[in-house]
Every structure is written in C-alpha cells, then in structure tokens.
Design an enzyme around this catalytic site. Structure first.
Site, PDB file in Angstrom:
ATOM      1  N   PRO A   2       4.786 -27.834   9.359  1.00 13.00           N
ATOM      2  CA  PRO A   2       3.623 -28.287   9.955  1.00 13.00           C
ATOM      3  C   PRO A   2       3.849 -29.177  11.155  1.00 13.00           C
ATOM      4  O   PRO A   2       4.516 -30.210  11.062  1.00 13.00           O
ATOM      5  CB  PRO A   2       2.650 -28.688   9.203  1.00 13.00           C
ATOM      6  CG  PRO A   2       3.609 -29.052   8.016  1.00 13.00           C
ATOM      7  CD  PRO A   2       4.579 -28.264   7.676  1.00 13.00           C
ATOM      8  N   GLU A   3       3.428 -29.200  12.385  1.00 15.97           N
ATOM      9  CA  GLU A   3       3.458 -30.070  13.501  1.00 15.97           C
ATOM     10  C   GLU A   3       2.207 -30.734  13.583  1.00 15.97           C
ATOM     11  O   GLU A   3       1.027 -30.681  12.650  1.00 15.97           O
ATOM     12  CB  GLU A   3       3.915 -29.133  14.816  1.00 15.97           C
ATOM     13  CG  GLU A   3       5.183 -28.751  14.473  1.00 15.97           C
ATOM     14  CD  GLU A   3       5.583 -27.929  15.748  1.00 15.97           C
ATOM     15  OE1 GLU A   3       5.271 -28.362  16.894  1.00 15.97           O
ATOM     16  OE2 GLU A   3       6.219 -26.669  15.585  1.00 15.97           O
ATOM     17  N   HIS A 101       1.395 -23.466  -7.874  1.00 17.52           N
ATOM     18  CA  HIS A 101       2.381 -24.494  -7.372  1.00 17.52           C
ATOM     19  C   HIS A 101       1.729 -25.778  -7.303  1.00 17.52           C
ATOM     20  O   HIS A 101       2.104 -26.502  -6.505  1.00 17.52           O
ATOM     21  CB  HIS A 101       3.161 -23.977  -6.177  1.00 17.52           C
ATOM     22  CG  HIS A 101       3.804 -22.619  -6.440  1.00 17.52           C
ATOM     23  ND1 HIS A 101       5.060 -22.741  -7.124  1.00 17.52           N
ATOM     24  CD2 HIS A 101       3.413 -21.134  -5.768  1.00 17.52           C
ATOM     25  CE1 HIS A 101       5.420 -21.434  -7.269  1.00 17.52           C
ATOM     26  NE2 HIS A 101       4.534 -20.392  -6.464  1.00 17.52           N
TER      27      HIS A 101
END
Length: 295
Positions: A2-3, A101
């Site tokens: 992710p940016e 998860h």
C-alpha cells in the site's frame, strides 16, 4: 505494498472509529505479527490494555496510533503499524466471525474489536517512543522518513534541490522514502506519465521546472486516488470496513502494458525495474538519448 492514498484511507477510518476508545484487552495469535516488538506479545498486550486512543497519524506510507493516558503509558509512546504486503486494520462489531488471518485482536470498550489481519505476515505492530523531528513528533523508527507531497509542510523546493544532486534514475529517487515519502511503484509510474517524464532519466539531468511539475503531479495523482478510496488490485487492500478502493479503474499506465496510452494512443511499454515493473508511454515519455561515443 500500500502507498500513501491506501494508508491515508485506513488512517481516516481508524480516526473515525478509534479516537476516544479504550483498549480493554489484546490477544496475539501469531508471533510474527509482533516480531518487531522485542519485548514480546505479552508485554505489548499489557502495555496497550487500558489505554485510550488519542489519534491515528501517518507520514508517507507509515501509520501509527497515539494514546492519551499519561499516568499509565508515556504520552510519547506510539503503536506503529506495518501493513506490509497484505496487512489490514479492520474494526469489527462484537461477535463478528474472526478472519482466518486475524493475528492480533484488540477489544475496545464499546465491544467492537480492532483486528490486524495479515495473510502473508510481512506486517505487524510495535510500540516505539516518539521523538521530535523537524517540528513534528514521529516514532523513532520513522525518524528518517521524509515529508510526503500531501503534508502541509512539504517543501517542494527543498526536494527539487535534493533531486538535482542525484545521478540515478528519477523513478529510483521517487521511491526513496528518505527524499520524498508516500510514493511507491504505482503512483511513481502514474506521476511520471502525467509529467511526461521517463522514469529512467537521471534525476540530475532534469530541469527544476520539470521536477516541480513531477512533484505536483505526484501530489495530484495521490489526491485523485485518495478520493476514490485508494487502489485495490485484490481483496487485500481494504479500508477499516473491509471495502476496496476504485482508483485502479482510472490508472493511465500502471499495469496497462500493451494497451493504448490514454493521451496519444501508443502502446504502453512494460520494462523491468528493481525486481518490479515500470509502465510508460514510449511516445509521451521518451527515454533519455544516449550520447554517441567517439570512434
């Protein structure tokens, strides 16, 4: 990974849902998710329990929570969240099924849970002290991270001056988080396309006006992505409610190899770059001309 826009979407969601909420308990079910916290899972759980979230903050692609409990935990301590390649920060209602998860679960005082879900386990949580850096409080782990183009105190002229000293490819420098943060592979390609600059051109060989335009376009494309909720190529990139962003539909070049350039119609070219891929238009973004060698 992710940016800036994707991380900012998460930060805004955490601010909305967590500010003023108190942590009642913390459960860690996978040691890799707290491996950066050298004191271990039990220490982290004990130190977080009873704290009230003051704010969710970000610099570039990095995210952290601060707390408002000076009597129990120094106010200069932050919870740094590494999203890694697949990390999600989800706020779930009480009794919601637990994700496969979900490796860290923090129960809040309203019954909801903050869950760190990380399929690939490259991310994690770590407590870190806050330090003063250029007038801002940052976790000491992030003290080397430069300001990003959406930071109100971002100094474009200072960054341009640094870029002019770099003899390497401009895209490589854009990805250097110590020079300018928040830009990753996706938004570097998009900004370079908008500015009509090939990523392989040496940064030092670009004029100041061109570099200014490139930084302006980097900010613009990330603002556009932020408005669309970020870029989601698969189900791993989601906000705190589990929703995907839609900017992938508006990408001009990234991931569009062999498709027509939206500006000129030429076929987008995919090239190898730093064990990744770069995408550019051969007509709008011509590479630097090679100098002829003397015979």
């Amino acid at each position: 990974m992710p940016e800036l826009p994707e991380v900012e979407v998460v930060r805004r969601g955490l601010t909305e849902h967590l500010r003023g909420r108190t942590v009642e308990s913390v459960t860690v079910t996978h040691p890799r998710s707290v491996r950066r916290h050298v004191a271990g899972a039990a220490d982290m759980a004990a130190r977080l329990t009873g704290l009230t979230v003051a704010a969710a903050r970000r610099r570039g692609k990095y995210l952290w929570l601060t707390f408002d409990e000076p009597d129990r935990e120094p106010a200069d301590t932050a919870l740094v969240v590494h999203l890694g390649m697949s990390g999600q920060m989800l706020v779930q209602p009480a009794g919601a099924p637990v994700e496969k998860h979900a490796h860290i679960r923090a129960t809040l005082d309203d019954g909801r849970e903050l869950r760190f879900v990380d399929q690939r386990t490259f991310g994690g949580w770590v407590l870190a002290p806050l330090v003063q850096v250029d007038g801002d409080l940052l976790p000491d782990l992030l003290a080397h991270i430069a300001r990003d183009p959406l930071d109100p105190r971002f100094d474009a002229e200072r960054v341009v001056a640094v870029l002019r000293t770099k003899q390497v490819e401009i895209k490589r420098v854009l990805l250097d988080q110590t020079v300018v943060s928040g830009i990753g592979n996706i938004y570097a390609d998009e900004a370079l396309w908008r500015a009509q600059v090939h990523g392989g051109r040496p940064a030092a060989g670009l004029t100041r006006p061109v570099l200014r335009r490139l930084l302006t376009e980097a900010a613009a494309v990330m603002e556009d992505a932020l408005a669309a909720g970020g870029t989601s190529f698969d189900a791993l990139y989601v906000n705190v409610n589990g929703e995907s962003g839609y900017f992938e539909r508006a990408l001009a070049v990234y991931g569009r190899g062999d498709r027509p350039c939206p500006r000129c119609g030429a076929a987008i070219v995919r090239e190898k770059f730093m064990n990744r891929s770069s995408f550019s238009c051969p007509r709008c973004q011509p590479p630097a001309r090679r100098r002829k060698t003397a015979s």
